[in-house]
Design a protein around this motif. Structure first.
Motif, mmCIF file in Angstrom:
data_model
loop_
_atom_site.group_PDB
_atom_site.id
_atom_site.type_symbol
_atom_site.label_atom_id
_atom_site.label_comp_id
_atom_site.label_asym_id
_atom_site.label_seq_id
_atom_site.Cartn_x
_atom_site.Cartn_y
_atom_site.Cartn_z
ATOM 1 N N VAL A 74 0.834 -1.212 0.000
ATOM 2 C CA VAL A 74 0.000 0.000 0.000
ATOM 3 C C VAL A 74 0.870 1.264 0.000
ATOM 4 O O VAL A 74 0.493 2.293 -0.563
ATOM 5 C CB VAL A 74 -1.000 -0.031 1.187
ATOM 6 N N THR A 75 2.039 1.197 0.596
ATOM 7 C CA THR A 75 2.939 2.362 0.619
ATOM 8 C C THR A 75 3.324 2.738 -0.808
ATOM 9 O O THR A 75 3.264 3.916 -1.200
ATOM 10 C CB THR A 75 4.215 2.007 1.431
ATOM 11 N N HIS A 76 3.715 1.749 -1.572
ATOM 12 C CA HIS A 76 4.100 1.952 -2.964
ATOM 13 C C HIS A 76 2.909 2.502 -3.755
ATOM 14 O O HIS A 76 3.028 3.437 -4.558
ATOM 15 C CB HIS A 76 4.568 0.601 -3.506
ATOM 16 N N VAL A 171 -8.495 6.453 -0.313
ATOM 17 C CA VAL A 171 -8.517 5.713 0.959
ATOM 18 C C VAL A 171 -7.332 4.764 1.064
ATOM 19 O O VAL A 171 -7.039 4.002 0.138
ATOM 20 C CB VAL A 171 -9.833 4.912 1.085
ATOM 21 N N ASP A 172 -6.674 4.811 2.218
ATOM 22 C CA ASP A 172 -5.646 3.833 2.574
ATOM 23 C C ASP A 172 -6.370 2.696 3.301
ATOM 24 O O ASP A 172 -6.771 2.847 4.458
ATOM 25 C CB ASP A 172 -4.612 4.520 3.488
ATOM 26 N N ALA A 173 -6.555 1.579 2.592
ATOM 27 C CA ALA A 173 -7.328 0.466 3.168
ATOM 28 C C ALA A 173 -6.421 -0.609 3.751
ATOM 29 O O ALA A 173 -6.804 -1.781 3.819
ATOM 30 C CB ALA A 173 -8.252 -0.109 2.104
ATOM 31 N N ALA A 174 -5.218 -0.234 4.199
ATOM 32 C CA ALA A 174 -4.266 -1.228 4.722
ATOM 33 C C ALA A 174 -4.889 -2.074 5.823
ATOM 34 O O ALA A 174 -4.698 -3.282 5.879
ATOM 35 C CB ALA A 174 -3.021 -0.534 5.250
ATOM 36 N N GLN A 175 -5.629 -1.417 6.731
ATOM 37 C CA GLN A 175 -6.177 -2.139 7.898
ATOM 38 C C GLN A 175 -7.654 -2.421 7.695
ATOM 39 O O GLN A 175 -8.436 -2.352 8.635
ATOM 40 C CB GLN A 175 -5.960 -1.305 9.171
ATOM 41 N N LEU A 176 -8.044 -2.733 6.473
ATOM 42 C CA LEU A 176 -9.473 -2.831 6.183
ATOM 43 C C LEU A 176 -10.145 -3.875 7.058
ATOM 44 O O LEU A 176 -9.632 -4.976 7.254
ATOM 45 C CB LEU A 176 -9.714 -3.147 4.708
ATOM 46 N N PHE A 194 -4.566 -0.664 -1.409
ATOM 47 C CA PHE A 194 -4.667 -1.837 -0.525
ATOM 48 C C PHE A 194 -3.317 -2.531 -0.402
ATOM 49 O O PHE A 194 -2.409 -2.308 -1.205
ATOM 50 C CB PHE A 194 -5.727 -2.832 -1.042
ATOM 51 N N THR A 195 -3.215 -3.360 0.622
ATOM 52 C CA THR A 195 -2.008 -4.162 0.784
ATOM 53 C C THR A 195 -2.452 -5.609 0.967
ATOM 54 O O THR A 195 -3.483 -5.877 1.585
ATOM 55 C CB THR A 195 -1.154 -3.620 1.959
ATOM 56 N N GLY A 196 -1.695 -6.547 0.388
ATOM 57 C CA GLY A 196 -2.166 -7.934 0.371
ATOM 58 C C GLY A 196 -1.855 -8.719 1.622
ATOM 59 O O GLY A 196 -2.450 -9.774 1.856
ATOM 60 N N HIS A 197 -0.944 -8.199 2.465
ATOM 61 C CA HIS A 197 -0.395 -9.075 3.512
ATOM 62 C C HIS A 197 -0.987 -8.872 4.897
ATOM 63 O O HIS A 197 -0.535 -9.492 5.864
ATOM 64 C CB HIS A 197 1.132 -8.886 3.585
ATOM 65 N N LYS A 198 -1.976 -7.971 5.012
ATOM 66 C CA LYS A 198 -2.567 -7.776 6.349
ATOM 67 C C LYS A 198 -3.938 -8.440 6.369
ATOM 68 O O LYS A 198 -4.005 -9.664 6.336
ATOM 69 C CB LYS A 198 -2.625 -6.288 6.684
ATOM 70 N N SER A 199 -5.030 -7.645 6.366
ATOM 71 C CA SER A 199 -6.372 -8.246 6.459
ATOM 72 C C SER A 199 -6.660 -9.224 5.323
ATOM 73 O O SER A 199 -7.510 -10.104 5.461
ATOM 74 C CB SER A 199 -7.441 -7.160 6.411
HETATM 75 C C1 LIG Z 1 -2.875 2.321 8.039
HETATM 76 C C2 LIG Z 1 -1.664 1.794 7.355
HETATM 77 N N1 LIG Z 1 -1.271 2.350 6.201
HETATM 78 C C3 LIG Z 1 -0.185 1.913 5.542
HETATM 79 C C4 LIG Z 1 0.571 0.875 6.029
HETATM 80 C C5 LIG Z 1 1.761 0.399 5.247
HETATM 81 O O1 LIG Z 1 1.552 -0.902 4.803
HETATM 82 P P1 LIG Z 1 2.615 -1.620 3.843
HETATM 83 O O2 LIG Z 1 3.837 -1.798 4.691
HETATM 84 O O3 LIG Z 1 1.979 -2.894 3.464
HETATM 85 O O4 LIG Z 1 2.850 -0.706 2.710
HETATM 86 C C6 LIG Z 1 0.214 0.276 7.227
HETATM 87 C C7 LIG Z 1 1.057 -0.786 7.811
HETATM 88 O O5 LIG Z 1 1.302 -0.858 8.967
HETATM 89 C C8 LIG Z 1 -0.934 0.739 7.906
HETATM 90 O O6 LIG Z 1 -1.313 0.189 9.049
#
Ligand SMILES: Cc1ncc(COP(=O)(O)O)c(C=O)c1O
Length: 383
Positions: A74-76, A171-176, A194-199
């Motif tokens: 999600v950062t990228h 929207v940053d849905a990292a913690q969806l 979104f990020t694939g490795h959390k939720s």
């Molecule tokens: C709200 C939120 N945004 C962004 C990130 C960054 O996630 P990633 O390291 O998968 O890019 C995190 C990770 O902790 C997060 O909790």
């Protein structure tokens, strides 16, 4: 030593059950590139990548599965959007609970922003938005749920306000929360990162963007390179997903995410119930212990399974260390890459101990965590 993993806010572990074997088989038997070679295995791998894109497109309500583009995380994805959309002359609004994945690109690129305040539980104060909008304000960028307090933000209301003021809603849905997935179309959002490795329970190294047609046209690509398409051109193709997928993607990661999505879709209700019940159990213990202060929502309503606490009379790092030594409890201590969130809720620079539960956390583990907290409190207060 037995481990109790309570750091799912950093990354989910274990991954969805079929992820490891699927990724291993893919790497050993099929991992050819896509969009380059004209042979059967390349087409078959491309089909599997697009299958993951389709699943994500349905999950996030994309107008078309091609509007789902992959990246590292999600950062990228947020960097792509922020660098490709805004200049020094623009202004954006961010919530007081943002992660550095939003704050650092804005700071690095010198893009002016204002912070929409959040209350001490980490919830956005919607009424603050109108007075912060300026004529050069272009977007609201904010997290769906805080990685510090677990507070779930009123994104649908934010999106409505954004439309009213002609702002983009990103929207940053990292913690969806699986209980409340956002839909680009239904919720009138312009972009979900979104990020694939959390939720989503996939492997590390894959994330991406879900973009509206209109926004996809507005964003300039940030990373440029080979896509396997339009190789005669020295510019990036202007169509999706190629416009934002320069270079070889993390194909094993995407294949792993694809089976993780299957697992989530098949088990969603059970995952939500289990995480909810166990979060409630741990939260009620923390609330009953006068030597522990819960930072964030005190109720289950409007929260995820991330619980941050402060041990006001102790050193939080020492507590986290003692929990690990006592019962192998893996938590995260400190600022969780979100200093402005801690400023909003009053825990900067001290930070918190964060317990984040996952789909595989068991009641036995939570009861053992509560007993360990009791022992650690007694021991550290006695020493
Ligand atoms: C709200 C939120 N945004 C962004 C990130 C960054 O996630 P990633 O390291 O998968 O890019 C995190 C990770 O902790 C997060 O909790």
């Amino acid at each position: 030593m037995k481990i109790i993993y309570l750091d799912n806010g950093a990354t989910s572990w274990p991954k969805a059950p079929t992820v490891a074997s699927t990724v291993a088989t893919f790497i050993s038997d099929h991992a050819v590139n896509i969009g380059r070679g004209g042979y059967f295995r390349a087409y078959e791998t491309a089909r599997r990548i697009d299958e993951c894109r389709d699943k994500l497109g349905v999950f996030f309500g994309a107008p078309d599965s091609r509007n789902v583009t992959f990246s590292l995380n999600v950062t990228h994805a947020l960097n792509t959007l922020i660098a490709g959309l805004f200049t020094h002359e623009d202004h954006v609004l961010v919530s007081g609970m943002e992660h550095n994945a939003v704050m650092r690109p804005l700071t690095h690129l010198g893009i002016p922003y204002s912070i929409m305040p959040c209350n001490k539980e980490g919830f956005l104060q919607l009424e603050s938005i109108p007075s912060l909008v300026r004529k050069e304000t272009k977007a609201i960028i904010m997290t769906q749920a805080s990685n510090v307090t677990g507070s779930i933000q009123p994104i649908r209301e934010v999106a409505k306000l954004a439309k009213q003021y002609n702002l983009l809603c990103i929207v940053d849905a990292a913690q969806l929360p699986l209980s409340s997935p956002l839909s680009l179309i239904r919720d009138s959002i312009d972009a979900i990162a979104f990020t694939g490795h959390k939720s989503l329970l996939g492997p590390q190294g894959v994330g991406g963007l879900v973009l509206s047609h209109q926004l996809a046209q507005q964003v300039n690509p940030w990373a440029c390179g080979g896509t396997g398409s339009k190789s005669n051109l020295l510019q990036m193709p202007d169509f999706l997903p190629d416009k934002f997928e320069a270079g070889t993607q993390n194909l094993p990661g995407i294949i792993g995410l694809s089976v993780a999505m299957d697992y989530i879709l098949e088990n969603k209700d059970a995952i939500i119930k289990r995480e909810n019940d166990l979060t409630e159990l741990l939260l009620s213990y923390f609330l009953s212990e006068s030597r522990i202060s819960v930072v964030g929502p005190k109720e289950m309503k409007g929260r995820t399974s991330v619980i941050s606490v402060d041990f006001p009379t102790l050193d939080n790092a020492q507590v986290a260390d003692a929990l690990f030594m006592d019962a192998g409890i893996e938590t995260r201590v400190g600022l969780h890459c979100a200093p402005i969130a801690h400023k909003s809720v009053g825990t900067f620079p001290r930070g918190t101990v964060r317990f984040s539960l996952g789909y595989a956390t068991t009641e036995k583990e939570i009861r053992a965590t509560i007993e360990s907290c009791k022992r650690v409190l007694e021991n550290l207060h006695a020493s």
